[in-house]
Design a protein around this motif. Structure first.
Motif: not given
Length: 181
Positions: A64-71, A97-111
């Motif tokens: 696995h590659l565990l990648n720490v990111w944030a929107s 690993l979504n780090y110290r982020d807002n859930r909606q912002s993170a989901m929007r970024e992935l979308t």
């Protein structure tokens, strides 16, 4: 005398840069060896990409590659295209690993940008990140089949970094698996 006083400031600057470079190299080596060859810390985090909770068993059973990111991380956006390419190659399972982020912002970024991750852990308080010793985003951890951290990289990934830093470690791990059966 005149020649010495002329180059003295340059010599002082070179000496200071050498000391700073040595300190940075020693610090990075100490950080890396602190985490490598240790199991991923135990955790229980909600998933960002779907309902439910995941733990450290998510990161076992395959490479696995565990990648720490944030929107909010501009540098993470610069490595995102490479992660998309890496996911298409399928050589390694990528977990975010979504780090110290807002859930909606993170989901929007992935979308909007695409989702290179097979799973995305949501770490709004940075609990797992703290246990991993994350300094910032992005950071990536190569985790072997047994859930052991085998390599850590600080900064954005690209093809050159992947080939130079990760591929030799992956090849070594594959050789160890063949040797150990």
């Amino acid at each position: 005398m005149r020649l010495t006083s002329r180059y003295l400031p340059l010599a002082v600057v070179v000496a200071i840069l050498a000391v700073i470079s040595l300190a940075v190299m020693l610090t990075q080596d100490g950080q890396t060896s602190k985490l490598e060859e240790k199991p991923v810390p135990a955790f229980s985090l909600p998933r960002l990409d779907k309902p439910g909770v995941a733990d450290q068993t998510l990161l076992a059973g395959q490479l696995h590659l565990l990648n720490v990111w944030a929107s909010w991380c501009a540098v993470c956006k610069s490595e995102h295209q490479f992660l998309m390419q890496l996911a298409q190659q399928g050589d390694v399972a990528i977990v975010g690993l979504n780090y110290r982020d807002n859930r909606q912002s993170a989901m929007r970024e992935l979308t909007q940008s695409g989702n290179p991750y097979q799973a995305v852990l949501y770490d709004p308080k940075g609990a797992l990140a703290l246990d991993l010793g994350v300094y910032g985003t992005p950071e990536s951890y190569l985790i072997d089949n047994h859930g052991m951290i085998r390599y850590r990289y600080l900064g954005p990934l690209d093809e050159a970094i992947w080939q130079r830093e990760f591929v030799p470690v992956i090849e070594r791990l594959q050789q160890e698996e063949v040797t150990n059966g």
